[in-house]
Each structure stands twice: as structure tokens, then as C-alpha cells.
Design a protein around this motif. Structure first.
Motif, PDB file in Angstrom:
ATOM      1  N   UNK A 137       0.815  -1.221   0.000  1.00 45.24           N
ATOM      2  CA  UNK A 137       0.000   0.000   0.000  1.00 45.24           C
ATOM      3  C   UNK A 137       0.851   1.275   0.000  1.00 45.24           C
ATOM      4  N   UNK A 138       2.022   1.228  -0.631  1.00 42.89           N
ATOM      5  CA  UNK A 138       2.936   2.374  -0.631  1.00 42.89           C
ATOM      6  C   UNK A 138       2.272   3.632  -1.180  1.00 42.89           C
ATOM      7  N   UNK A 139       1.687   3.535  -2.355  1.00 39.25           N
ATOM      8  CA  UNK A 139       1.123   4.724  -3.001  1.00 39.25           C
ATOM      9  C   UNK A 139      -0.051   5.288  -2.210  1.00 39.25           C
ATOM     10  N   UNK A 140      -0.882   4.392  -1.673  1.00 38.04           N
ATOM     11  CA  UNK A 140      -2.035   4.852  -0.892  1.00 38.04           C
ATOM     12  C   UNK A 140      -1.585   5.621   0.347  1.00 38.04           C
ATOM     13  N   UNK A 141      -0.525   5.163   0.989  1.00 38.64           N
ATOM     14  CA  UNK A 141      -0.006   5.865   2.163  1.00 38.64           C
ATOM     15  C   UNK A 141       0.520   7.246   1.771  1.00 38.64           C
ATOM     16  N   UNK A 142       1.309   7.301   0.710  1.00 43.50           N
ATOM     17  CA  UNK A 142       1.912   8.561   0.295  1.00 43.50           C
ATOM     18  C   UNK A 142       0.885   9.574  -0.191  1.00 43.50           C
ATOM     19  N   UNK A 143      -0.224   9.098  -0.743  1.00 42.84           N
ATOM     20  CA  UNK A 143      -1.249  10.016  -1.253  1.00 42.84           C
ATOM     21  C   UNK A 143      -1.874  10.854  -0.142  1.00 42.84           C
ATOM     22  N   UNK A 144      -1.705  10.412   1.119  1.00 43.87           N
ATOM     23  CA  UNK A 144      -2.241  11.175   2.253  1.00 43.87           C
ATOM     24  C   UNK A 144      -1.564  12.537   2.404  1.00 43.87           C
ATOM     25  N   UNK A 145      -0.367  12.683   1.844  1.00 45.58           N
ATOM     26  CA  UNK A 145       0.356  13.943   1.975  1.00 45.58           C
ATOM     27  C   UNK A 145      -0.174  15.027   1.028  1.00 45.58           C
ATOM     28  N   UNK A 180       4.556  11.121  12.118  1.00 46.45           N
ATOM     29  CA  UNK A 180       4.013  10.807  10.792  1.00 46.45           C
ATOM     30  C   UNK A 180       2.707  11.551  10.559  1.00 46.45           C
ATOM     31  N   UNK A 181       1.796  11.486  11.527  1.00 43.56           N
ATOM     32  CA  UNK A 181       0.512  12.182  11.405  1.00 43.56           C
ATOM     33  C   UNK A 181       0.739  13.688  11.295  1.00 43.56           C
ATOM     34  N   UNK A 182       1.588  14.208  12.182  1.00 43.05           N
ATOM     35  CA  UNK A 182       1.857  15.646  12.221  1.00 43.05           C
ATOM     36  C   UNK A 182       2.418  16.147  10.897  1.00 43.05           C
ATOM     37  N   UNK A 183       3.423  15.461  10.371  1.00 43.54           N
ATOM     38  CA  UNK A 183       4.054  15.942   9.149  1.00 43.54           C
ATOM     39  C   UNK A 183       3.177  15.708   7.925  1.00 43.54           C
ATOM     40  N   UNK A 184       2.341  14.673   7.953  1.00 41.23           N
ATOM     41  CA  UNK A 184       1.374  14.469   6.873  1.00 41.23           C
ATOM     42  C   UNK A 184       0.374  15.622   6.835  1.00 41.23           C
ATOM     43  N   UNK A 185      -0.091  16.044   8.014  1.00 43.01           N
ATOM     44  CA  UNK A 185      -1.002  17.193   8.089  1.00 43.01           C
ATOM     45  C   UNK A 185      -0.317  18.455   7.575  1.00 43.01           C
ATOM     46  N   UNK A 186       0.960  18.647   7.945  1.00 40.19           N
ATOM     47  CA  UNK A 186       1.714  19.814   7.481  1.00 40.19           C
ATOM     48  C   UNK A 186       1.744  19.858   5.953  1.00 40.19           C
ATOM     49  N   UNK A 187       2.118  18.732   5.337  1.00 40.04           N
ATOM     50  CA  UNK A 187       2.206  18.703   3.873  1.00 40.04           C
ATOM     51  C   UNK A 187       0.826  18.896   3.224  1.00 40.04           C
ATOM     52  N   UNK A 188      -0.196  18.332   3.855  1.00 42.99           N
ATOM     53  CA  UNK A 188      -1.546  18.434   3.296  1.00 42.99           C
ATOM     54  C   UNK A 188      -2.034  19.893   3.326  1.00 42.99           C
ATOM     55  N   UNK A 189      -1.866  20.547   4.477  1.00 42.36           N
ATOM     56  CA  UNK A 189      -2.301  21.943   4.590  1.00 42.36           C
ATOM     57  C   UNK A 189      -1.450  22.832   3.687  1.00 42.36           C
ATOM     58  N   UNK A 190      -0.149  22.529   3.599  1.00 42.86           N
ATOM     59  CA  UNK A 190       0.737  23.316   2.728  1.00 42.86           C
ATOM     60  C   UNK A 190       0.321  23.208   1.270  1.00 42.86           C
ATOM     61  N   UNK A 191      -0.178  22.031   0.857  1.00 42.45           N
ATOM     62  CA  UNK A 191      -0.606  21.873  -0.535  1.00 42.45           C
ATOM     63  C   UNK A 191      -1.802  22.760  -0.846  1.00 42.45           C
ATOM     64  N   UNK A 192      -2.608  23.070   0.180  1.00 47.53           N
ATOM     65  CA  UNK A 192      -3.788  23.915  -0.012  1.00 47.53           C
ATOM     66  C   UNK A 192      -3.388  25.383  -0.131  1.00 47.53           C
ATOM     67  N   UNK A 193      -2.453  25.822   0.722  1.00 47.66           N
ATOM     68  CA  UNK A 193      -2.127  27.245   0.803  1.00 47.66           C
ATOM     69  C   UNK A 193      -0.900  27.658  -0.007  1.00 47.66           C
ATOM     70  N   UNK A 194      -0.054  26.681  -0.424  1.00 45.04           N
ATOM     71  CA  UNK A 194       1.161  27.091  -1.116  1.00 45.04           C
ATOM     72  C   UNK A 194       1.599  26.219  -2.265  1.00 45.04           C
TER      73      UNK A 194
END
Length: 457
Positions: free
Chosen positions: A119-127, A258-272
Motif C-alpha cells: 500500500x505504498x502509493x495509498x499511504x503517500x497520497x495522504x500527503x 508521521x501524522x503531524x508531518x502528513x497534516x503539514x504537507x496536506x495543509x501546505x498543498x492547499x495554501x502554497x
């Protein structure tokens, strides 16, 4: 069996400051080399392959904490049980430690390897990564997950070596593998990059180094360890609850990162978008590295705190805590000052595209502004783990990674139109609030400790 007594006596009687120096220096040096090789993957890939591939390695990193979390849970829990057993002179428990550890590592590694590779790709898509970054990250992370057994065994077993007070031996083993990885990275990339396999080369260098570290660690426990041997390999019903009770907080620290940095990347994708993700990827790689020497000091603190607590020398536990917090705070200046003065230069180690590093300099400085407070947090978590106070260690980790951070990360970008700057500020503000909670919990624990009476040294 003379060596355990010598180590125990030193932990119980040596003056706190010289003891801190003796325990912390090998731990810090070893962990710095380890942290350096984690960071060097990104640097070598960024400089020799490209910015997008560097971003892919950085976004893969949080998912490697699934293995690191399991190793920490087993290793920290086992080391805590071991050091308290040494303090109590409980040789029966000492003999069971490694057999229980190996059985737990085998079980968890197989599960994580299969899930991670399938499930590598599915995990990474969370970012929220773009398809371009996602494709490279998938190649890198799948190879890393293939080495789950090696990394879980050598990391958890190394914590046991530290737990018995053998800091120099532990760090020699782990640093040697890290240096090997740093050497192999550019060699493998140079050979495989012409074939379009630059990012895979970094992953292959990593798992080869981990395999060699695991082999050396196994040899150490079979042939060289004076105190702890690998006996019957089975999960021990009496040890398992003790290991898990303490180790869960160590697991949470890694997995919730892992959760914290995934959230960081996810929010960053929205704003930047991609640029903000690349900047945060570079900043977080240095941020993660900057924690490593502080983690090293905390690992030096663990056997001292656990052994003295097991021997009921509570006054000495308090003194040692103060000495190690002071040392960790002073050490943090080594990273704090350069980032605050030269943030763009630090970011440019990872990013080669002109102008990108400079655009993130102010935000990086904001993010790092409260880093100097981290020493007290890590020593406090290690203190509670060493004393077997699992709930307190767990709550500290939850406050930092989830309860405080995620609401701030989601809300601050909205407040006053801060946008992407709110993500960087959330990291700094979380740690500023956390230090108040940390000090309050430590003082509360100290007040509950009875006065030291007669200690069997």
C-alpha cells in the motif's frame, strides 16, 4: 558478572555532571551521525538528482517512522525494564530481555513490510503530493519498507545496549552503519542515476547499511555482550505488558510525527502548492536532524534515571534531570543560532533551484524560534519512560503531536489571512505552549517522590 555491578555502581555514585558528560557524549555523537545519514539522503538526492526527487525523499520520511516507532516501542520499553532491573539486581529479568525483543521484532516487521510494500502509493497520497513527486516517493519508500526487519532489529536492540549503560559500544555500532550509508549514497547514485534510478539508489544504500548494522548487532549479543544475551526467542507474558506500557509513548512519538508531518504537507498543498511543500520538506529534514543530538542526550539520561529510580535514590534522579535538561538546552544553541542567522543558507543545502530557499527564509526562522525549548520536553518524556510512568510520557507526546498542533495548523492559516505562514507558526507556537505543560508535569512527579533513605549501592 562483574561488569553489570561496575556499570550499576557508576550510575548510582558518580557525580551528576561528569556522569552526564560520560553518558551523553557518545550518545550525542552516535545519534548525530545517525541523524546526519537520514538527512544526507535528502542532500545527496537534492544535489545529485533534483529538487522534485528531494521532495519525494522528504515526503517519504514520515512513513519510515512506522518502522522507527515500532523499534522505539520495543527498544525503549525493553531498555526501561532492563535499567530498573539492574538497579534492583533482578538477573532473571535481565536474561529474558533479548529473547522477548527478538520475537516482537520478527512479528511486527513482517506485518509492516507487507503492508508498506503493498500500500505504498495509498499511504503517500495522504500527503497531498502531486503525481510527479508521488511517483518518485513510491519508488523510494517501497524499497525502504523491504528492509523493515533489519532496521527494527538493530534500532531496538541498540536501545537495550544503551539501557545497560554501554553507551560507547551502542553508538559505535550505530554510527558505523550510518557512516557506511553516507559513503554508499553518492556511490550508488553515481552508478544508477544514468539509468534513471537515482532515487532508488539512495534507498538501496539505506537498506544495505541497515542489513550490515543488524548483522553486527546480532554478532554483538551472541559473542561480545558482557551482560545481556539472546536466550530463548519467545514473547514473555510477564515482560510484554511492562515493555508495552513504557514503549507505547515512544511509539506514539514516532507515529504521531508521521501524522503531524502528513497534516503539514496536506495543509501546505492547499495554501502554497508544490513550492511550499518543497520548502517545508527541506525545513523538516533539518528540523528532524536537529532533534537527533537532543535525543542522544535523552538516551544517555535513560539508564541513569532508570537505575537510580530502581535503587530508590529519588534525590539523585531529580539532580540528574536538572543537569541533563541544562545540557540539552545548551546543545540546542548549536542549531538554533545558525538557523536564526542564516535560514536561507540552511535551506539551500537541500534546494538548488534559484530563489526557492530565499523565499522560505523568514518562515523557517519563525518555525525554529522555539526550538531551544525542546531539551526540557525530550528529557521529561525520557524521565517518565525511565520511571515506568507510561501515562505521563504518553500525554506529553499527545499534546505535542496532536492535541495542540493539529488545531493550530488548521486554524492559524485562516486567522488574519496568514495563509502558509500559519503552518510554520503552528510548529513554533505548539512548542512554546508545550514547555509550560512539561515543566508542570515534571514538578508534579518530583513532589510525589518520597525522600531518599538508604540506597543499596
Amino acid at each position: 558478572m562483574q561488569q553489570p555491578l561496575d556499570t550499576r555502581t557508576k550510575l548510582l555514585t558518580k557525580s551528576p555532571f561528569p556522569l552526564m558528560i560520560e553518558l551523553a557524549i557518545p550518545a550525542v555523537l552516535g545519534m548525530v551521525v545517525v541523524g546526519l545519514y537520514n538527512m544526507m539522503d535528502s542532500i545527496f538526492v537534492g544535489q545529485m538528482v533534483g529538487d522534485v526527487q528531494m521532495g519525494a525523499v522528504s515526503m517519504s520520511y514520515p512513513f519510515t517512522l512506522i518502522n522507527a516507532g515500532s523499534a522505539a516501542m520495543i527498544g525503549v520499553g525493553s531498555a526501561s525494564v532492563l535499567s530498573r532491573a539492574i538497579g534492583k539486581k533482578d538477573q532473571d529479568t535481565v536474561k529474558k530481555i533479548m529473547g522477548n525483543l527478538v520475537a516482537m521484532v520478527l512479528l511486527m516487521s513482517v506485518v509492516y513490510m507487507v503492508i508498506g510494500m503493498v500500500f505504498t502509493r495509498q499511504l503517500l497520497s495522504l500527503t497531498g503530493a502531486s503525481d510527479n513527486i508521488l511517483t518518485y516517493a513510491e519508488k523510494y519508500l517501497r524499497i525502504v519498507f523491504a528492509g523493515s526487519l533489519f532496521v527494527n532489529f538493530f534500532q531496538s536492540a541498540n536501545m537495550v545496549i544503551r539501557g545497560e549503560g554501554q553507551l560507547k559500544k551502542a553508538m559505535t555500532i550505530i554510527a558505523s552503519g550510518a557512516i557506511l550509508n553516507i559513503i554508499l549514497d553518492p556511490i550508488f547514485i553515481t552508478i544508477l542515476e544514468p539509468h534513471g534510478m537515482g532515487i532508488e539508489a539512495a534507498a538501496y544504500a539505506t537498506i544495505l547499511s541497515q542489513f550490515i548494522q543488524a548483522a553486527v548487532t546480532l554478532w554483538y549479543f551472541k559473542k561480545k555482550s558482557p551482560n545481556v544475551k539472546i536466550g530463548r526467542i519467545r514473547i514473555d507474558g510477564t515482560l510484554l505488558p511492562q515493555v508495552l506500557a513504557v514503549g507505547v509513548s515512544a511509539l506514539l512519538m514516532q507515529v504521531l510525527t508521521l501524522v503531524q508531518q502528513t497534516v503539514i504537507y496536506r495543509v501546505a498543498s492547499v495554501y502554497g502548492g508544490d513550492t511550499s511543500q518543497l520548502l517545508l520538506g527541506a525545513a523538516l529534514r533539518f528540523w528532524n536532524f536537529s532533534f537527533v543530538p537532543l535525543w542522544g542526550i535523552s538516551q544517555g539520561f535513560q539508564p541513569a534515571a532508570g537505575t537510580n529510580y530502581g535503587a530508590k535514590d529519588y534525590d539523585r534522579v531529580k539532580k540528574l534531570t536538572g543537569v541533563f535538561i541544562t545540557a540539552a538546552t545548551v546543545l540546542s544553541l548549536v542549531f538554533y543560532i545558525p538557523v536564526e542567522l542564516f535560514p536561507d543558507k540552511i535551506l539551500s543545502m537541500f534546494l538548488t533551484t534559484p530563489g526557492i530557499a530565499e523565499s522560505g527564509a523568514t518562515n523557517f526562522r519563525i518555525m525554529f524560534s522555539t526550538y531551544i525549548l525542546q531539551g526540557s520536553f525530550l528529557i521529561a518524556v525520557t524521565l517518565f519512560q525511565s520511571l515506568g510512568k507510561a501515562n505521563r510520557a504518553t500525554w506529553l507526546v499527545l499534546f505535542r503531536q496532536i492535541i495542540l498542533f493539529i488545531p493550530l495548523c488548521v486554524l492559524l492559516p485562516i486567522v488574519g489571512g496568514m495563509g502558509i505562514r500559519g503552518v510554520w507558526l503552528a510548529i513554533a507556537l505548539t512548542d512554546a505552549i508545550l514547555v509550560v505543560i512539561t515543566i508542570a508535569m515534571m514538578l508534579s512527579e518530583f513532589r510525589k517522590m518520597p525522600a531518599t533513605s538508604i540506597v543499596d549501592k
